[in-house]
Scaffold this motif. Structure first.
Motif, PDB file in Angstrom:
ATOM      1  N   UNK A   1      -1.751   4.258   9.963  1.00  0.00           N
ATOM      2  CA  UNK A   1      -1.044   5.391   9.358  1.00  0.00           C
ATOM      3  C   UNK A   1      -1.084   5.372   7.832  1.00  0.00           C
ATOM      4  N   UNK A   2      -1.586   6.448   7.246  1.00  0.00           N
ATOM      5  CA  UNK A   2      -1.692   6.548   5.793  1.00  0.00           C
ATOM      6  C   UNK A   2      -0.322   6.513   5.136  1.00  0.00           C
ATOM      7  N   UNK A   3       0.654   7.167   5.729  1.00  0.00           N
ATOM      8  CA  UNK A   3       2.002   7.218   5.147  1.00  0.00           C
ATOM      9  C   UNK A   3       2.596   5.826   4.966  1.00  0.00           C
ATOM     10  N   UNK A   4       2.262   4.919   5.862  1.00  0.00           N
ATOM     11  CA  UNK A   4       2.852   3.580   5.804  1.00  0.00           C
ATOM     12  C   UNK A   4       2.084   2.621   4.904  1.00  0.00           C
ATOM     13  N   UNK A   5       0.752   2.729   4.876  1.00  0.00           N
ATOM     14  CA  UNK A   5      -0.045   1.681   4.236  1.00  0.00           C
ATOM     15  C   UNK A   5      -0.745   2.077   2.934  1.00  0.00           C
ATOM     16  N   UNK A   6      -0.857   3.385   2.647  1.00  0.00           N
ATOM     17  CA  UNK A   6      -1.618   3.764   1.450  1.00  0.00           C
ATOM     18  C   UNK A   6      -0.898   3.386   0.162  1.00  0.00           C
ATOM     19  N   UNK A   7       0.416   3.588   0.097  1.00  0.00           N
ATOM     20  CA  UNK A   7       1.158   3.217  -1.111  1.00  0.00           C
ATOM     21  C   UNK A   7       1.000   1.734  -1.459  1.00  0.00           C
ATOM     22  N   UNK A   8       1.146   0.806  -0.486  1.00  0.00           N
ATOM     23  CA  UNK A   8       0.889  -0.608  -0.818  1.00  0.00           C
ATOM     24  C   UNK A   8      -0.563  -0.870  -1.219  1.00  0.00           C
ATOM     25  N   UNK A   9      -1.519  -0.198  -0.571  1.00  0.00           N
ATOM     26  CA  UNK A   9      -2.931  -0.421  -0.899  1.00  0.00           C
ATOM     27  C   UNK A   9      -3.244  -0.016  -2.345  1.00  0.00           C
ATOM     28  N   UNK A  10      -2.510   0.962  -2.856  1.00  0.00           N
ATOM     29  CA  UNK A  10      -2.789   1.512  -4.184  1.00  0.00           C
ATOM     30  C   UNK A  10      -2.200   0.711  -5.331  1.00  0.00           C
ATOM     31  N   UNK A  11      -1.121  -0.020  -5.079  1.00  0.00           N
ATOM     32  CA  UNK A  11      -0.340  -0.586  -6.187  1.00  0.00           C
ATOM     33  C   UNK A  11      -0.244  -2.110  -6.103  1.00  0.00           C
ATOM     34  N   UNK A  12      -0.648  -2.771  -7.187  1.00  0.00           N
ATOM     35  CA  UNK A  12      -0.587  -4.225  -7.242  1.00  0.00           C
ATOM     36  C   UNK A  12       0.687  -4.733  -7.900  1.00  0.00           C
ATOM     37  N   UNK A  13       0.976  -5.988  -7.648  1.00  0.00           N
ATOM     38  CA  UNK A  13       2.185  -6.618  -8.187  1.00  0.00           C
ATOM     39  C   UNK A  13       1.912  -7.144  -9.603  1.00  0.00           C
ATOM     40  N   UNK A  14       1.728  -6.206 -10.536  1.00  0.00           N
ATOM     41  CA  UNK A  14       1.402  -6.594 -11.910  1.00  0.00           C
ATOM     42  C   UNK A  14       2.633  -6.961 -12.728  1.00  0.00           C
ATOM     43  N   UNK A  15       3.809  -6.813 -12.151  1.00  0.00           N
ATOM     44  CA  UNK A  15       5.044  -7.129 -12.863  1.00  0.00           C
ATOM     45  C   UNK A  15       5.373  -8.605 -12.814  1.00  0.00           C
ATOM     46  N   UNK A  16       5.950  -9.035 -11.694  1.00  0.00           N
ATOM     47  CA  UNK A  16       6.438 -10.417 -11.655  1.00  0.00           C
ATOM     48  C   UNK A  16       5.356 -11.456 -11.402  1.00  0.00           C
ATOM     49  N   UNK A  17       4.125 -11.051 -11.065  1.00  0.00           N
ATOM     50  CA  UNK A  17       3.017 -12.006 -10.948  1.00  0.00           C
ATOM     51  C   UNK A  17       1.993 -11.778 -12.056  1.00  0.00           C
TER      52      UNK A  17
END
Length: 295
Positions: free
Chosen positions: A92-108
């Motif tokens: 499902x795109x609604x569930x997985x696309x947002x995580x696929x697009x954005x990396x953890x550039x803040x705390x890591x």
């Protein structure tokens, strides 16, 4: 190489420990309200984090804007590639696309680039952080919700925080010391609270979800290599800029994306939590290899 692995592991380990505390809270059935925590993070934590970090950033505004443009291009590329991958895998795109697009550039990303590239590298990474957070709280919010809301953009505390922070950066203005310290404290809430929420949800993770998370993590790393290589060439980045962009693209899945999955498609929340966990663990291997042979 051993030294690099140890340094990266020392950055990742606190993330895992915080998530482990959230897991323990779930196992012991301690009271835990995801919606209350999500509201605090999105309305208070992230806005104050953006302002406090950017007000302390020292970098040429032109270079900062170039990196922001490259960051936006990276997120768009991850979105296009991620959409295709999810269609092929029938997820499902609604569930997985947002995580696929954005990396953890803040705390890591910030501590890793500071470690590898110094203060200049961390300043460039801050540009990536700003774009990622804006994207998460706009596009990243709309995809799981299945709808676009202009009102949410106008009223989003994160968007206004970015406007204020960029104004401070462009004019070289400093916040009054009491305000700056209070924003540092409030901004520090966001990452620990989201990690606790992540760990709490991992208590419901199924074995099948874990295998899915491994596959998605492998795909995400390949996508990151492709996107980083293309953008370094397209923008002609060299030196610290090049290294910062590569490292930001290689970051694991952002914890902040979990907030909107849990709110809008909760049936897939454990799957996304597993994806975040495995992606974060993979960083222990991926980043030292990149620092040794690519940057």
């Amino acid at each position: 190489m051993e030294h690099l692995f140890l340094n990266v592991f020392n950055v990742i380990l606190p993330v895992l420990i915080c998530a482990g505390v959230g897991y323990a809270l779930a196992v012991t059935k301690a009271p835990f309200d995801n919606k209350v925590i999500g509201g605090i993070v999105s309305k208070v934590g992230y806005p104050t984090l953006i302002i406090s970090h950017l007000s302390a950033t020292r970098i040429d505004v032109g270079a900062f804007l170039d990196m922001m443009l490259a960051s936006a291009a990276a997120i768009a590329a991850f979105g296009v590639l991620g959409f295709g991958v999810l269609r092929v895998l029938r997820l499902p795109v609604r569930a997985f696309l947002t995580p696929m697009m954005h990396g953890n550039v803040g705390n890591i990303g910030l501590p890793i680039t500071l470690l590898a590239l110094g203060n200049a590298g961390m300043a460039y990474t801050m540009a990536f952080v700003v774009v990622v957070l804006v994207s998460i709280f706009t596009v990243g919010m709309w995809i799981p919700a299945g709808s676009f809301s202009p009102r949410r953009v106008v009223t989003s505390p994160v968007i206004w925080a970015v406007i204020v922070a960029l104004g401070l950066l462009a004019t070289g203005t400093h916040l009054p010391e009491p305000v700056e310290k209070s924003f540092d404290i409030l901004g520090g809430l966001s990452i620990p609270l989201m990690l606790l929420t992540l760990g709490h949800t991992l208590a419901t993770l199924r074995t099948g979800s874990l295998w899915r998370a491994v596959v998605l993590t492998g795909v995400h790393v390949v996508m990151a290599v492709v996107v980083a290589s293309a953008l370094v060439w397209a923008f002609g980045f060299t030196g610290v800029e090049r290294g910062a962009l590569i490292l930001c693209c290689l970051m694991p899945v952002s914890v902040a994306t979990y907030l909107f999955i849990d709110q809008n498609v909760p049936e897939y929340a454990p799957d996304v939590a597993g994806f975040i966990l495995v992606s974060t663990l993979a960083t222990i291997v991926v980043l030292p290899l990149a620092l040794s042979y690519w940057i």
